[in-house]
Design an enzyme around this catalytic site. Structure first.
Site, PDB file in Angstrom:
ATOM      1  CG  ASN A 147     -20.729 -23.579  12.457  1.00  0.00           C
ATOM      2  OD1 ASN A 147     -21.009 -24.794  11.930  1.00  0.00           O
ATOM      3  ND2 ASN A 147     -21.468 -22.476  12.081  1.00  0.00           N
ATOM      4  CB  SER A 164     -17.923 -31.241   4.883  1.00  0.00           C
ATOM      5  OG  SER A 164     -18.584 -31.688   4.018  1.00  0.00           O
ATOM      6  CE1 TYR A 188     -18.634 -26.533   2.354  1.00  0.00           C
ATOM      7  CE2 TYR A 188     -18.899 -28.807   1.828  1.00  0.00           C
ATOM      8  CZ  TYR A 188     -18.869 -27.921   2.350  1.00  0.00           C
ATOM      9  OH  TYR A 188     -19.728 -28.093   3.836  1.00  0.00           O
ATOM     10  CB  ALA A 216     -10.197 -27.931  -2.820  1.00  0.00           C
ATOM     11  CE  LYS A 238     -16.741 -27.147   4.974  1.00  0.00           C
ATOM     12  NZ  LYS A 238     -16.479 -26.264   6.476  1.00  0.00           N
ATOM     13  CB  ILE A 247     -26.415 -31.517   9.050  1.00  0.00           C
ATOM     14  CG1 ILE A 247     -25.127 -32.403   9.492  1.00  0.00           C
ATOM     15  CG2 ILE A 247     -27.107 -31.162  10.300  1.00  0.00           C
ATOM     16  CD1 ILE A 247     -25.313 -33.579  10.229  1.00  0.00           C
TER      17      ILE A 247
HETATM   18  N1  LIG Z   1     -25.617 -28.947   6.409  1.00  0.00           N
HETATM   19  C1  LIG Z   1     -24.570 -29.971   6.040  1.00  0.00           C
HETATM   20  O1  LIG Z   1     -25.141 -30.855   5.510  1.00  0.00           O
HETATM   21  C2  LIG Z   1     -23.305 -29.919   6.302  1.00  0.00           C
HETATM   22  C3  LIG Z   1     -22.464 -30.837   6.051  1.00  0.00           C
HETATM   23  C4  LIG Z   1     -20.897 -30.916   6.216  1.00  0.00           C
HETATM   24  C5  LIG Z   1     -20.512 -29.827   6.847  1.00  0.00           C
HETATM   25  N2  LIG Z   1     -21.227 -28.646   7.055  1.00  0.00           N
HETATM   26  C6  LIG Z   1     -20.430 -27.576   7.563  1.00  0.00           C
HETATM   27  O2  LIG Z   1     -21.105 -27.086   8.721  1.00  0.00           O
HETATM   28  C7  LIG Z   1     -21.096 -25.819   8.764  1.00  0.00           C
HETATM   29  C8  LIG Z   1     -22.358 -24.923   9.035  1.00  0.00           C
HETATM   30  O3  LIG Z   1     -23.355 -25.298   7.861  1.00  0.00           O
HETATM   31  P1  LIG Z   1     -24.771 -25.191   8.229  1.00  0.00           P
HETATM   32  O4  LIG Z   1     -25.524 -26.360   7.334  1.00  0.00           O
HETATM   33  O5  LIG Z   1     -25.343 -24.742   9.440  1.00  0.00           O
HETATM   34  O6  LIG Z   1     -25.031 -23.887   7.243  1.00  0.00           O
HETATM   35  P2  LIG Z   1     -25.943 -22.526   7.247  1.00  0.00           P
HETATM   36  O7  LIG Z   1     -25.916 -21.867   5.558  1.00  0.00           O
HETATM   37  O8  LIG Z   1     -27.124 -22.742   7.936  1.00  0.00           O
HETATM   38  O9  LIG Z   1     -25.165 -21.579   8.301  1.00  0.00           O
HETATM   39  C9  LIG Z   1     -23.885 -21.237   7.782  1.00  0.00           C
HETATM   40  C10 LIG Z   1     -23.742 -19.857   8.651  1.00  0.00           C
HETATM   41  O10 LIG Z   1     -22.456 -19.145   8.289  1.00  0.00           O
HETATM   42  C11 LIG Z   1     -22.485 -17.821   8.309  1.00  0.00           C
HETATM   43  N3  LIG Z   1     -21.685 -17.383   7.251  1.00  0.00           N
HETATM   44  C12 LIG Z   1     -21.458 -17.633   6.037  1.00  0.00           C
HETATM   45  N4  LIG Z   1     -20.563 -16.796   5.467  1.00  0.00           N
HETATM   46  C13 LIG Z   1     -19.996 -16.209   6.550  1.00  0.00           C
HETATM   47  C14 LIG Z   1     -18.850 -14.997   6.589  1.00  0.00           C
HETATM   48  N5  LIG Z   1     -18.270 -14.805   5.678  1.00  0.00           N
HETATM   49  N6  LIG Z   1     -18.734 -14.636   7.876  1.00  0.00           N
HETATM   50  C15 LIG Z   1     -19.425 -14.942   8.719  1.00  0.00           C
HETATM   51  N7  LIG Z   1     -20.328 -15.986   8.812  1.00  0.00           N
HETATM   52  C16 LIG Z   1     -20.674 -16.477   7.612  1.00  0.00           C
HETATM   53  C17 LIG Z   1     -24.043 -17.657   7.814  1.00  0.00           C
HETATM   54  O11 LIG Z   1     -24.488 -16.664   8.044  1.00  0.00           O
HETATM   55  C18 LIG Z   1     -24.821 -18.731   8.656  1.00  0.00           C
HETATM   56  O12 LIG Z   1     -24.998 -18.249  10.151  1.00  0.00           O
HETATM   57  C19 LIG Z   1     -20.298 -25.282   7.565  1.00  0.00           C
HETATM   58  O13 LIG Z   1     -18.881 -25.155   7.783  1.00  0.00           O
HETATM   59  C20 LIG Z   1     -20.508 -26.108   6.588  1.00  0.00           C
HETATM   60  O14 LIG Z   1     -19.694 -26.404   5.498  1.00  0.00           O
HETATM   61  C21 LIG Z   1     -22.538 -28.731   6.895  1.00  0.00           C
END
Ligand SMILES: NC(=O)c1ccc[n+]([C@@H]2O[C@H](COP(=O)([O-])OP(=O)(O)OC[C@H]3O[C@@H](n4cnc5c(N)ncnc54)[C@H](O)[C@@H]3O)[C@@H](O)[C@H]2O)c1
Length: 279
Positions: free
Chosen positions: A114, A166, A180, A182, A184, A213
């Site tokens: 994640n 994503s 990003y 690319a 995903k 989200i």
């Molecule tokens: N929020 C959205 O709208 C959305 C939409 C599509 C996809 N996503 C994907 O969902 C996933 C979670 O996103 P989120 O919105 O909860 O983000 P967020 O920023 O709230 O949480 C991301 C988490 O990843 C951790 N992280 C970042 N770099 C890291 C690393 N190098 N090693 C270990 N941990 C690391 C952070 O510390 C954090 O706990 C991501 O892969 C994101 O791309 C999010």
């Protein structure tokens, strides 16, 4: 024939415990799950959901305080939690996290890739460092975690790997997110690839593709006005006319991590409220 059936039914019913005696078994009862990026947002919600459904959870993420907090919530739900501060771009840190998981629990049933990050930048302004930083977390880190966990799952002849992709992977134009998008898109392809590699060992690999989200990631570094405008637009772009919440994604991840989805492999499933620009 009819007579036989009539004789069998009462016997079957007697053998079935009454609803009073049946205890609720969580959908992940007895499972051990690693969730990367479990410190906040979607990852934290996945960890809480898994714990409620009976899994012990390893929280692998960058920020110690965040995963300690979520670990407390997992324990509060009656499950074991192992917070391991891990940078998923560093192979040796992943190896330590996986080894600690194995020492503590003796098995690894589920991996949720994640952890993710963004660095919005205009295309012409995007530096090589920006590009590499995104690829390192969103793509390479996911690959390294999968590679580290797979041998354990192969030995067990059991495993569930869920990648968090994503809507950005769908070939859309999302200004500021070249690296990003690319990364995903590559995650979706890697999901198919690893599903094919690992399927014969009883390992299911699938991905979820969230729409917008409400978490720190999507709205970081933006003013309240900018966020409000973006939220209004995002609501209008969904069929269900609302913004997604981490629990919307966690429910789908739970399904793909459970034994209810053993005949699904290599898929990327959207959880985006029915984005009208995807149809
Ligand atoms: N929020 C959205 O709208 C959305 C939409 C599509 C996809 N996503 C994907 O969902 C996933 C979670 O996103 P989120 O919105 O909860 O983000 P967020 O920023 O709230 O949480 C991301 C988490 O990843 C951790 N992280 C970042 N770099 C890291 C690393 N190098 N090693 C270990 N941990 C690391 C952070 O510390 C954090 O706990 C991501 O892969 C994101 O791309 C999010």
């Amino acid at each position: 024939m009819r007579g036989n059936r009539e004789r069998m039914w009462p016997e079957f019913l007697e053998a079935t415990p009454s609803s009073k005696e049946t205890m609720y078994m969580g959908r992940l009862e007895g499972k051990v799950a690693i969730v990367t990026g479990a410190g906040r947002g979607i990852g934290a919600e996945i960890a809480r959901t898994f714990a409620r459904e009976g899994a012990d959870v390893v929280l692998a993420s960058l920020i110690r305080e965040e995963i300690d907090q979520v670990a407390e919530e997992v324990r509060h739900a009656g499950r074991a939690a192992l917070p391991v501060q891990t940078d998923i771009t560093v192979k040796v840190e992943i190896a330590i996290m996986v080894q600690r998981t194995h020492e503590e629990f003796g098995k690894i049933d589920i991996l949720v890739n994640n952890a993710g990050t963004i660095r919005p930048a205009d295309f012409l302004e995007t530096t090589e460092e920006d590009w590499d930083a995104i690829q390192a977390v969103d793509l390479k880190g996911l690959f390294l975690c999968t590679q580290a966990v797979a041998p354990h799952m192969i030995r067990q002849r059991y495993g569930k790997i869920v990648n968090v992709s994503s809507m950005a992977a769908n070939g859309w134009y999302m200004p500021g997110y070249a690296s990003y998008c690319a990364a995903k898109a590559a995650v979706n392809n890697l999901t198919k690839y690893t599903a094919r590699e690992l399927g014969e060992y009883g390992i299911n690999v699938n991905a979820v593709a969230p729409g917008e989200i409400l978490t720190a990631l999507t709205y970081q570094g933006q003013s309240t006005e900018e966020v409000e405008k973006k939220l209004k637009n995002s609501r209008a772009m969904t069929m269900v006319k609302r913004i997604g919440e981490p629990k919307d994604v966690a429910s789908l991840v739970l399904f793909l991590a459970s034994d209810e989805s053993t005949f699904i492999a290599g898929e990327t499933i959207s959880v985006d409220g029915g984005r009208i620009d995807r149809m």
